[in-house]
Motif scaffolding. Sequence first.
Motif, short mmCIF file in Angstrom:
data_model
loop_
_atom_site.label_atom_id
_atom_site.label_comp_id
_atom_site.label_asym_id
_atom_site.label_seq_id
_atom_site.Cartn_x
_atom_site.Cartn_y
_atom_site.Cartn_z
N ASP A 237 0.83 -1.21 0.00
CA ASP A 237 0.00 0.00 0.00
C ASP A 237 0.86 1.27 0.00
OD1 ASP A 237 -2.77 1.02 0.11
OD2 ASP A 237 -2.04 1.97 1.92
N PRO B 134 3.67 4.02 -4.10
CA PRO B 134 2.80 4.94 -4.84
C PRO B 134 2.41 4.44 -6.22
CG PRO B 134 5.02 5.86 -4.55
CD PRO B 134 4.99 4.58 -3.79
N ASP C 220 -1.96 -3.33 -10.87
CA ASP C 220 -0.60 -3.15 -10.34
C ASP C 220 -0.16 -4.35 -9.51
OD1 ASP C 220 -0.34 -0.47 -11.37
OD2 ASP C 220 -1.83 0.07 -9.85
N SER D 198 -4.87 2.96 -0.05
CA SER D 198 -4.45 3.83 -1.16
C SER D 198 -4.82 3.25 -2.51
CB SER D 198 -2.94 4.04 -1.11
OG SER D 198 -2.56 4.51 0.14
N ALA D 199 -5.27 2.01 -2.52
CA ALA D 199 -5.53 1.35 -3.81
C ALA D 199 -7.01 1.11 -4.02
CB ALA D 199 -4.78 0.01 -3.83
N GLU D 200 -7.39 0.97 -5.28
CA GLU D 200 -8.72 0.44 -5.56
C GLU D 200 -8.56 -1.09 -5.57
OE1 GLU D 200 -12.42 0.18 -8.65
OE2 GLU D 200 -10.40 0.50 -9.42
N VAL E 95 -1.99 1.26 -7.44
CA VAL E 95 -3.32 1.87 -7.27
C VAL E 95 -4.45 0.89 -7.60
CG1 VAL E 95 -2.54 4.23 -7.63
CG2 VAL E 95 -3.29 2.89 -9.59
N SER E 96 -4.11 -0.25 -8.17
CA SER E 96 -5.16 -1.20 -8.55
C SER E 96 -4.71 -2.61 -8.19
CB SER E 96 -5.42 -1.08 -10.05
OG SER E 96 -6.40 -1.99 -10.43
#
Length: 199
Positions: free
Chosen positions: A44, A47, A108, A70-72, A50-51
């Motif tokens: 997490d 940076p 990601d 921080s991620a979807e 995000v996915s």
Amino acid sequence: MPGKAGFYRTTARLLGAIDRRGLVLRYRYGDRRLLEECVLPALDADPAVVSVLLVGCAWYTRHYPALLPSAEVITMEIDPAKAVFGGARHIVADMAHVDAHIAPASLDAVICNGVLGWGLDHPAAIEAAFAGASRCLRPGGLFLLGWNDIAPRNACPPDTIAALDGLAIADIPGLRTHSVVAQARNRHCYQAWRKPLPA
Ligand SMILES: C[S@@+](CC[C@H](N)C(=O)[O-])C[C@H]1O[C@@H](n2cnc3c(N)ncnc32)[C@H](O)[C@@H]1O
């Protein structure tokens, strides 16, 4: 008599009520703590992440999306009754068909813990699942595998899975190693790979 879906629904409702009081019931074994307190937070903190796709849902993984704020996070689970333990974006599907549900190069990270040998058992299905996950990863994306190197769960160990040959071994987030046995009792191993960047 309530069926499995009703039982899971009731369990999820009760756990949700307890969670909202700030007491998140979970497994406290070393393998879980390593994942929840080290690996997922390190992922997490990246940076570039995000996915994330989390495969396999259970009562004790219901809080995993919240560990990646921080991620979807997309959750995927073959058993429709376990959707109650999935995240806000949940897909009921067999991982063998993952790329029918998720766009190529859109993730990601894929976290596939406790699925290999726990329902994802047939070599052809394993190859399809891991090759599909690899197609869904962006170049540089992470594939984190958790599996049990103990019979009967280890009938198809990672070094026999051709779909993983297309990935490069990588460090597990938060750890400086590609592979770790996180719990001796059940030989719960974590291993990480990354999809290679284009040459
Ligand atoms: C041992 S459980 C828990 C997995 C969870 N991800 C964890 O961290 O422990 C394994 C789960 O994987 C699911 N599963 C098994 N085969 C699957 C497949 N082919 N696609 C998606 N989910 C699968 C099972 O239904 C079960 O809920």
